[in-house]
Design an enzyme around this catalytic site. Structure first.
Site, PDB file in Angstrom:
ATOM      1  N   TYR A   1      -1.988  -0.004   9.898  1.00  0.00           N
ATOM      2  CA  TYR A   1      -2.217  -0.625   8.591  1.00  0.00           C
ATOM      3  C   TYR A   1      -0.953  -0.539   7.736  1.00  0.00           C
ATOM      4  O   TYR A   1      -0.455  -1.551   7.223  1.00  0.00           O
ATOM      5  CB  TYR A   1      -3.401   0.059   7.893  1.00  0.00           C
ATOM      6  CG  TYR A   1      -3.565  -0.328   6.453  1.00  0.00           C
ATOM      7  CD1 TYR A   1      -3.896  -1.637   6.098  1.00  0.00           C
ATOM      8  CD2 TYR A   1      -3.377   0.601   5.426  1.00  0.00           C
ATOM      9  CE1 TYR A   1      -4.031  -2.004   4.766  1.00  0.00           C
ATOM     10  CE2 TYR A   1      -3.520   0.242   4.102  1.00  0.00           C
ATOM     11  CZ  TYR A   1      -3.849  -1.055   3.767  1.00  0.00           C
ATOM     12  OH  TYR A   1      -3.980  -1.412   2.450  1.00  0.00           O
TER      13      TYR A   1
ATOM     14  N   THR B   1       0.815  -1.215   0.000  1.00  0.00           N
ATOM     15  CA  THR B   1       0.000   0.000   0.000  1.00  0.00           C
ATOM     16  C   THR B   1       0.851   1.268   0.000  1.00  0.00           C
ATOM     17  O   THR B   1       1.964   1.284   0.554  1.00  0.00           O
ATOM     18  CB  THR B   1      -0.899   0.025   1.257  1.00  0.00           C
ATOM     19  OG1 THR B   1      -1.523   1.307   1.360  1.00  0.00           O
ATOM     20  CG2 THR B   1      -0.103  -0.200   2.527  1.00  0.00           C
TER      21      THR B   1
HETATM   22  C1  UD1 Z   1      -6.067   4.861   2.438  1.00  0.00           C
HETATM   23  C2  UD1 Z   1      -4.657   4.375   2.274  1.00  0.00           C
HETATM   24  C3  UD1 Z   1      -4.558   3.417   1.156  1.00  0.00           C
HETATM   25  C4  UD1 Z   1      -5.455   2.274   1.432  1.00  0.00           C
HETATM   26  C5  UD1 Z   1      -6.863   2.763   1.610  1.00  0.00           C
HETATM   27  C6  UD1 Z   1      -7.644   1.573   2.106  1.00  0.00           C
HETATM   28  C7  UD1 Z   1      -3.135   6.095   3.034  1.00  0.00           C
HETATM   29  C8  UD1 Z   1      -2.240   7.175   2.638  1.00  0.00           C
HETATM   30  N1  UD1 Z   1      -3.785   5.502   2.017  1.00  0.00           N
HETATM   31  O1  UD1 Z   1      -6.396   5.675   1.337  1.00  0.00           O
HETATM   32  O2  UD1 Z   1      -3.251   2.910   1.056  1.00  0.00           O
HETATM   33  O3  UD1 Z   1      -5.400   1.344   0.378  1.00  0.00           O
HETATM   34  O4  UD1 Z   1      -6.930   3.792   2.603  1.00  0.00           O
HETATM   35  O5  UD1 Z   1      -8.519   1.853   3.089  1.00  0.00           O
HETATM   36  O6  UD1 Z   1      -3.270   5.772   4.193  1.00  0.00           O
HETATM   37  N2  UD1 Z   1     -12.480  11.537   1.929  1.00  0.00           N
HETATM   38  C9  UD1 Z   1     -13.468  12.453   2.246  1.00  0.00           C
HETATM   39  N3  UD1 Z   1     -14.681  11.969   2.625  1.00  0.00           N
HETATM   40  C10 UD1 Z   1     -14.953  10.641   2.728  1.00  0.00           C
HETATM   41  C11 UD1 Z   1     -13.938   9.716   2.412  1.00  0.00           C
HETATM   42  C12 UD1 Z   1     -12.697  10.204   2.017  1.00  0.00           C
HETATM   43  O7  UD1 Z   1     -13.253  13.658   2.172  1.00  0.00           O
HETATM   44  O8  UD1 Z   1     -16.089  10.283   3.114  1.00  0.00           O
HETATM   45  C13 UD1 Z   1     -11.169  12.046   1.462  1.00  0.00           C
HETATM   46  C14 UD1 Z   1      -9.983  11.656   2.332  1.00  0.00           C
HETATM   47  O9  UD1 Z   1      -9.773  12.597   3.337  1.00  0.00           O
HETATM   48  C15 UD1 Z   1      -8.861  11.608   1.282  1.00  0.00           C
HETATM   49  C16 UD1 Z   1      -9.563  11.120   0.019  1.00  0.00           C
HETATM   50  O10 UD1 Z   1     -10.946  11.423   0.209  1.00  0.00           O
HETATM   51  O11 UD1 Z   1      -8.366  12.887   1.031  1.00  0.00           O
HETATM   52  C17 UD1 Z   1      -9.422   9.626  -0.210  1.00  0.00           C
HETATM   53  O12 UD1 Z   1      -9.761   8.920   0.997  1.00  0.00           O
HETATM   54  P1  UD1 Z   1     -10.005   7.335   1.037  1.00  0.00           P
HETATM   55  O13 UD1 Z   1     -10.823   6.954  -0.139  1.00  0.00           O
HETATM   56  O14 UD1 Z   1     -10.512   7.017   2.401  1.00  0.00           O
HETATM   57  O15 UD1 Z   1      -8.575   6.678   0.838  1.00  0.00           O
HETATM   58  P2  UD1 Z   1      -7.168   7.048   1.521  1.00  0.00           P
HETATM   59  O16 UD1 Z   1      -7.340   7.357   2.948  1.00  0.00           O
HETATM   60  O17 UD1 Z   1      -6.477   8.037   0.659  1.00  0.00           O
END
Ligand code: UD1
Length: 341
Positions: A141, A117
């Site tokens: 994780y 990851t």
């Molecule tokens: C994280 C992990 C990634 C992993 C994935 C699995 C890190 C850097 N990355 O991705 O390796 O495979 O989780 O769970 O830890 N967001 C919102 N609202 C929401 C959901 C997300 O604003 O309801 C934003 C988050 O703040 C982020 C982006 O969308 O900026 C992507 O988030 P998300 O889809 O949860 O994935 P990551 O946290 O980037």
């Protein structure tokens, strides 16, 4: 010879199994169905219900089906959950991987592809990261996966055993023919959650922070279509089988989209102007995380086919619509099940 896919009933694993079967590989799925779904495994695969940490079982399966390669997806993947339950994550992602690697060595399996990851990078100094950049995970994780990378590296030096660790960025989308997709309950990923909001399954979408140092203040990520990610595994396995050496590769496209850009795409494609609220930053979220993909493109000659946010969103949305009627669409399959535990 056959290929063992651990976690093959899960989101990415099931897409891998479809690809392997389509290309004529004998494919054995090992999954404990804790988060995966039996219906996601095609009848042509051999399905073994069981745990990757069960050495006796894994050894039996490898010998019985003459497995020469393992693609290891099984594990836990929710970052916030890992913060609450670190030992559970070290057990599932590290201890059980160690157990699997040991069986692989003892049974002379030569090729091992591992789901790692981008979380291994933690809070990178610059948004675009390369495989040689510092790894400094900030969640259990990320640490649990990095430890497995280290075990693989050391094992590959000590034994006749080769591995490729693929560091996934943000995996999204679904099978373009809409046969399978992400079905994990209580998903937290942006694209899946936003698709559910657009379908009225959740009341609103929360944007976690709009004061990051990015194009519009919201988090920037490198979203990769699940089918392109699967093709990276496929290319990686062929590379090892053709004599390639152990490697670590980033898996993304090399450019990022902000949360607001993703929301815009989902509103546009769904035709629904759903409710969005801004909330505070989520703990441990880096501002931007984008893959430098030079290495995977050069070494594996990997060529993505779905490098298009609108396509990713369209496939994710098609799948969420289909999931609404899942019970009707996936009648129980069962003819190939070997229920060993
Ligand atoms: C994280 C992990 C990634 C992993 C994935 C699995 C890190 C850097 N990355 O991705 O390796 O495979 O989780 O769970 O830890 N967001 C919102 N609202 C929401 C959901 C997300 O604003 O309801 C934003 C988050 O703040 C982020 C982006 O969308 O900026 C992507 O988030 P998300 O889809 O949860 O994935 P990551 O946290 O980037």
């Amino acid at each position: 010879m056959s290929i063992l896919v651990t976690g093959g009933a899960g989101y990415i694993g099931s897409h891998m199994v479809h690809k392997l079967l389509n290309d004529g590989h004998r494919t054995i799925v090992l999954d404990n169905l804790s988060t995966g779904n039996f219906w996601a495994v095609p009848n042509e695969a051999v399905f073994v219900k069981g745990d990757v940490g069960n050495q006796e079982l894994v050894e039996k399966v490898i010998k019985q089906y003459n497995v020469d390669s393992i693609i290891h997806f099984a594990g836990s993947v929710i970052v916030p959950e890992s913060v609450v339950d670190p030992l559970g994550y070290y057990e599932n992602n590290t201890v059980k991987s160690r157990s699997l690697i040991e069986v692989a060595i003892n049974t002379e399996v030569k090729n091992f592809i591992f789901s790692s990851t981008a979380a291994v990078y933690g809070m990178p100094k610059s948004p675009m990261v390369s495989e040689t950049d510092l790894t400094d995970p900030i969640s259990p994780y990320g640490s649990s996966k990095l430890m497995t990378e280290m075990m693989l590296r050391d094992t590959s030096i000590a034994h006749d055993f080769k591995y490729i660790a693929l560091r996934y960025f943000n995996v999204a989308g679904a099978d373009p023919e809409n046969k399978i997709g992400q079905a994990t309950p209580n998903a937290t990923h942006l694209i899946k959650v936003a698709c559910q909001v657009s379908l009225g399954l959740r009341p609103k979408l929360s944007v976690f922070g709009n004061d990051f140092d990015t194009v519009d203040g919201t988090g920037v990520r490198d979203y990769i279509h699940v089918v392109d990610l699967v093709s990276a595994h496929y290319d990686a396995l062929n590379y090892l089988k053709e004599g390639g050496q152990s490697q670590i590769f980033n898996c993304g496209y090399g450019h990022g989209f902000s949360v607001l850009e993703v929301i815009e795409a989902i509103k546009e494609i769904s035709g629904v102007d759903f409710k969005v609220e801004f909330t505070k930053r989520r703990d441990g979220d880096p501002a931007a995380l984008v893959a430098n993909t030079t290495k995977i493109r050069a070494v594996l000659n990997w060529k993505p086919n779905y490098n298009d946010l609108n396509l990713i969103v369209r496939h994710a949305l098609n799948w969420e619509q289909k999931l609404l009627n899942l019970a009707e669409i996936f009648p129980n399959q069962g003819s190939n099940s070997t229920d060993v535990i």
